[in-house]
Design a protein around this motif. Structure first.
Motif, PDB file in Angstrom:
ATOM      1  N   GLY A  13     -11.707  78.322  73.442  1.00 53.43           N
ATOM      2  CA  GLY A  13     -10.786  77.520  74.244  1.00 53.43           C
ATOM      3  C   GLY A  13      -9.361  77.632  73.752  1.00 53.43           C
ATOM      4  O   GLY A  13      -8.411  77.672  74.541  1.00 53.43           O
ATOM      5  N   LEU A  14      -9.193  77.687  72.419  1.00 57.29           N
ATOM      6  CA  LEU A  14      -7.855  77.855  71.848  1.00 57.29           C
ATOM      7  C   LEU A  14      -7.237  79.178  72.273  1.00 57.29           C
ATOM      8  O   LEU A  14      -6.089  79.225  72.727  1.00 57.29           O
ATOM      9  CB  LEU A  14      -7.937  77.790  70.319  1.00 57.29           C
ATOM     10  N   THR A  17      -6.383  79.092  75.840  1.00 60.17           N
ATOM     11  CA  THR A  17      -5.205  78.263  76.089  1.00 60.17           C
ATOM     12  C   THR A  17      -3.923  79.019  75.797  1.00 60.17           C
ATOM     13  O   THR A  17      -2.989  79.030  76.600  1.00 60.17           O
ATOM     14  CB  THR A  17      -5.256  76.994  75.213  1.00 60.17           C
ATOM     15  N   CYS A  20      -3.387  81.779  78.359  1.00 57.17           N
ATOM     16  CA  CYS A  20      -3.006  81.227  79.663  1.00 57.17           C
ATOM     17  C   CYS A  20      -1.590  80.654  79.637  1.00 57.17           C
ATOM     18  O   CYS A  20      -0.829  80.812  80.595  1.00 57.17           O
ATOM     19  CB  CYS A  20      -3.996  80.144  80.086  1.00 57.17           C
ATOM     20  N   VAL A  21      -1.267  79.994  78.534  1.00 48.07           N
ATOM     21  CA  VAL A  21       0.076  79.431  78.411  1.00 48.07           C
ATOM     22  C   VAL A  21       1.125  80.534  78.449  1.00 48.07           C
ATOM     23  O   VAL A  21       2.112  80.461  79.189  1.00 48.07           O
ATOM     24  CB  VAL A  21       0.191  78.625  77.095  1.00 48.07           C
ATOM     25  N   LEU A 213       1.869  75.027  79.092  1.00 50.49           N
ATOM     26  CA  LEU A 213       0.791  74.054  79.213  1.00 50.49           C
ATOM     27  C   LEU A 213       0.903  73.259  80.506  1.00 50.49           C
ATOM     28  O   LEU A 213      -0.113  72.907  81.119  1.00 50.49           O
ATOM     29  CB  LEU A 213       0.812  73.101  78.013  1.00 50.49           C
ATOM     30  N   VAL A 219      -6.529  74.091  81.807  1.00 53.93           N
ATOM     31  CA  VAL A 219      -6.878  74.719  80.531  1.00 53.93           C
ATOM     32  C   VAL A 219      -6.390  73.853  79.370  1.00 53.93           C
ATOM     33  O   VAL A 219      -7.058  73.712  78.343  1.00 53.93           O
ATOM     34  CB  VAL A 219      -6.264  76.131  80.453  1.00 53.93           C
ATOM     35  N   TRP A 220      -5.240  73.269  79.531  1.00 53.80           N
ATOM     36  CA  TRP A 220      -4.690  72.364  78.523  1.00 53.80           C
ATOM     37  C   TRP A 220      -5.647  71.196  78.291  1.00 53.80           C
ATOM     38  O   TRP A 220      -5.946  70.836  77.145  1.00 53.80           O
ATOM     39  CB  TRP A 220      -3.315  71.902  78.993  1.00 53.80           C
ATOM     40  N   ALA A 223      -8.639  72.324  76.334  1.00 53.27           N
ATOM     41  CA  ALA A 223      -8.318  72.542  74.927  1.00 53.27           C
ATOM     42  C   ALA A 223      -8.233  71.216  74.173  1.00 53.27           C
ATOM     43  O   ALA A 223      -8.688  71.112  73.029  1.00 53.27           O
ATOM     44  CB  ALA A 223      -7.005  73.302  74.800  1.00 53.27           C
ATOM     45  N   GLU A 224      -7.653  70.206  74.798  1.00 53.62           N
ATOM     46  CA  GLU A 224      -7.563  68.886  74.163  1.00 53.62           C
ATOM     47  C   GLU A 224      -8.959  68.338  73.869  1.00 53.62           C
ATOM     48  O   GLU A 224      -9.242  67.839  72.774  1.00 53.62           O
ATOM     49  CB  GLU A 224      -6.813  67.915  75.089  1.00 53.62           C
TER      50      GLU A 224
END
Length: 320
Positions: A13-14, A17, A20-21, A213, A219-220, A223-224
Motif C-alpha cells: 500500500g505504501l 501510494t 500514485c501520488v 494525495l 489510495v490515501w 494507506a492511512e
C-alpha cells in the motif's frame, strides 16, 4: 503469518501510494505544461507517438518517486533536531538513561541507538530511523522522573524491541507520504513548529506529496488504514518482546498506565505532534476515539494483555 501478511500488504500500500501520488502530480503538471506548449507551438507535438509520451511519463514518475523517498530519509533527523530545541536533561539523568539503555541493548542483542534526552515534563519515549546507523532514541526528562527503574527498563526494552524487529524502519517508511501531508496541513492551520530554532516551512517534497494525495484520495485513505493497522499490531509485538526480555510484564503495564494517565492531563501540542511523532511514541496522544486510524491499541487492552502474561508467569513459577 497474519502479521507478515499485514506487513506485506502495508508495504504494498505504501509503494502504491507513493507511485500514485507521484503519477497523479506528474500527470497534473504535465497536463498544465502540455496545454501551455500546445498553446505556444500550436500543433507542433501532434506528430509524437502516444507510446513515446507514455514512456517519458513512466520514467519521470519513477524518478520522481525515488527522489521523494531519498529526500524524506531526513525525517528522523529533523524530528530529533526539533526535539533538542526544547533543551536537554541533567548529567545524572543522562547517565541513568545511558546505563539502562546499554543494559537493555546488550540483553536484546541490538546496537545501542543514539540517545536524546529532551527537557519536557510530558513522559515521552520513541525510536525512529531506518537502520542501526541512523537509529535515534528520544526520551523525555518527564519520563525519567515519572517512572521507577523497573518501569523505565521495560519502556526502553519496548523501544529497542522496535529496533530489533525493524519496526522503526518499517513504520518510518510507511508513514512517509502521510507525514508530509500532515506537515502541510499543520502549517496551513497555523500550527507551525520550531525546527533548528526557526519557524519551519513546507518542503518541495511535502507540497508534491500533499497535492498528489489529494488527487488520489482513495489510495490515501487505504494507506492511512493499512499503516495504522500495522502500527497497532507492532505495538503488541514490542510489548510482548519487552516483557519477555525484562521478565517483568507488570512493570511495562504499570509504565503504560502511568504514561497514559499523565498524557490525559496534559496538552498535546508538544513535539509528539511534529512530523507525526505521536505515531512513533510508546503511547500516542492522537486518534484515541477513531479506532481504524489509531496508531496504537487502547492502553487498557495492552495493560490487560501484559497482566495476563504476568499472571501466567506467576502460575508457572508456582507450578515449578
Amino acid at each position: 503469518m497474519a502479521l507478515r501478511y499485514r506487513m506485506a500488504l502495508t508495504l504494498f500500500g505504501l509503494a502504491l501510494t507513493i507511485l500514485c501520488v507521484v503519477a497523479a502530480t506528474t500527470a497534473y503538471v504535465t497536463l498544465v505544461v502540455g496545454f501551455g506548449i500546445v498553446f505556444i507551438t500550436g500543433e507542433g507535438l501532434a506528430g509524437l507517438p502516444l507510446e513515446a509520451l507514455l514512456a517519458v511519463a513512466a520514467v519521470v514518475t519513477l524518478a520522481s518517486a525515488a527522489w521523494l523517498v531519498a529526500r524524506e530519509r531526513s525525517a528522523p533527523a529533523e524530528l530529533v533536531a526539533y526535539a533538542e530545541t526544547v533543551g536537554t536533561g541533567s548529567d545524572d539523568q543522562q547517565r541513568r538513561l545511558d546505563a539502562e539503555t546499554t543494559a537493555i541493548a546488550a540483553q536484546l542483542d541490538v546496537e545501542r541507538p543514539r540517545q536524546h534526552l529532551v527537557a519536557t515534563d510530558t513522559p515521552i519515549s520513541l525510536v525512529t530511523g531506518y537502520g542501526a546507523a541512523d537509529a535515534h532514541l528520544v526520551v523525555s526528562t518527564g519520563l525519567l522522573e515519572r517512572l521507577g527503574d523497573a518501569e523505565l527498563r521495560a519502556v526502553l526494552a519496548h523501544e529497542l524491541a522496535h529496533l530489533k524487529n525493524r519496526d522503526a524502519a518499517v513504520m518510518t517508511a510507511a508513514s512517509l507520504p502521510l507525514v508530509a501531508f500532515r506537515r502541510v496541513t499543520d502549517l496551513l492551520r497555523g500550527r507551525t513548529a520550531v525546527r533548528y530554532g526557526q519557524t519551519s516551512h513546507v518542503k518541495r517534497t511535502d507540497a508534491l506529496l500533499a497535492v498528489g494525495l489529494v488527487l488520489v484520495a482513495p489510495v490515501w485513505a487505504l494507506a492511512e488504514l493499512l499503516t495504522a493497522s500495522l502500527s497497532r499490531a507492532r505495538e503488541f509485538v514490542a510489548d510482548s518482546a519487552a516483557a519477555t526480555a525484562t521478565g517483568d510484564p507488570a512493570a511495562l503495564a504499570s509504565a503504560l498506565r502511568a504514561i497514559d494517565d499523565d498524557i490525559e492531563e496534559r496538552p498535546t501540542e508538544d513535539f509528539r505532534t511534529v512530523a507525526s511523532a505521536g505515531s512513533l511514541a510508546i503511547v500516542s496522544p492522537g486518534n484515541r476515539l477513531v479506532r481504524p486510524l489509531a496508531t496504537h491499541p487502547p492502553t487498557d487492552e495492552r495493560v490487560m494483555r501484559l497482566r495476563e502474561m504476568a499472571a501466567a508467569q506467576e502460575s508457572n513459577h508456582g507450578n515449578a
